[in-house]
Design an enzyme around this catalytic site. Structure first.
Site, mmCIF file in Angstrom:
data_model
loop_
_atom_site.group_PDB
_atom_site.id
_atom_site.type_symbol
_atom_site.label_atom_id
_atom_site.label_comp_id
_atom_site.label_asym_id
_atom_site.label_seq_id
_atom_site.Cartn_x
_atom_site.Cartn_y
_atom_site.Cartn_z
ATOM 1 N N CYS A 34 -29.264 11.909 45.281
ATOM 2 C CA CYS A 34 -29.351 10.694 44.480
ATOM 3 C C CYS A 34 -28.067 10.404 43.724
ATOM 4 O O CYS A 34 -27.225 11.273 43.550
ATOM 5 C CB CYS A 34 -30.446 10.859 43.416
ATOM 6 N N CYS A 65 -31.632 9.313 49.137
ATOM 7 C CA CYS A 65 -32.847 8.827 48.470
ATOM 8 C C CYS A 65 -33.087 7.372 48.852
ATOM 9 O O CYS A 65 -32.162 6.574 48.919
ATOM 10 C CB CYS A 65 -32.643 8.952 46.965
HETATM 11 ZN ZN LIG Z 1 -32.536 8.464 44.076
#
Ligand SMILES: [Zn+2]
Length: 184
Positions: A34, A65
């Site tokens: 992320c 992500c």
């Molecule tokens: Zn993320």
């Protein structure tokens, strides 16, 4: 790889947008990475791996992500399904329900359920049950562990529940299956 400094951890904790592009974080328990600003659940420090670039994270085997799109590209539904499966394979031993799975996979429970079923033709919880039962079968065949221990190790809430599910799917009890198929 970068060091997890208190400042960087703070940035992850506060979803600090100003740190986006300066580093990326991977979560070992899910295999997803992320941007610092991602509004996903705060991972445990011990599960974090930091990278200077998205390419480094990809090379280390992490998947982007779906929510914060750390590579700048949208994550396809097919890729997301692979991520969801990977989480279930890694964590079937834990108390994994749809809610937790959705948190780990960075989506809402409803959306995850819907998309997953559309992609695979079955619900995520049905797949999880398959993973757990396959592992239980293996342990019944290859170990002498008590059935209650196998139930717990495979993520079933109780031995009784495990036996019920096992019988539903294989038309025999875990005990009978073991007698017929044991390789110990
Ligand atoms: Zn993320």
């Amino acid at each position: 790889m970068l060091t997890l400094t208190p400042q960087r951890y703070q940035a992850i904790k506060t979803n600090d947008v100003t740190q986006d592009g300066r580093f990326y974080y991977g979560v070992k328990s899910t295999g997803i990475f992320c941007r610092p600003s991602c509004h996903s659940r705060l991972p445990k420090q011990a599960h974090l791996v930091l990278f200077a670039t998205a390419t480094d994270a990809l090379q280390a085997g992490f998947r982007p992500c779906k929510r914060c799109r750390p590579t700048g590209n949208a994550v396809s539904i097919a890729d997301w399904t692979v991520e969801i499966n990977q989480i279930m394979i890694n964590q079937y031993q834990t108390k994994l329900d749809l809610e937790t799975l959705a948190q780990l996979a960075h989506g809402s429970p409803f959306y995850l359920h819907h998309v997953y079923q559309q992609q695979t033709g079955q619900t995520p919880m049905a797949y999880l049950k398959q993973v757990r039962l396959a592992q239980a079968k293996k342990l019944l065949q290859t170990t002498t562990l008590p059935i209650s221990t196998i139930a717990t190790q495979c993520g079933f809430q109780s031995a009784a529940y495990f036996s019920t599910v096992f019988k539903q799917v294989y038309q025999q009890s875990p005990r009978v299956f073991r007698q017929k198929n044991s390789r110990t």
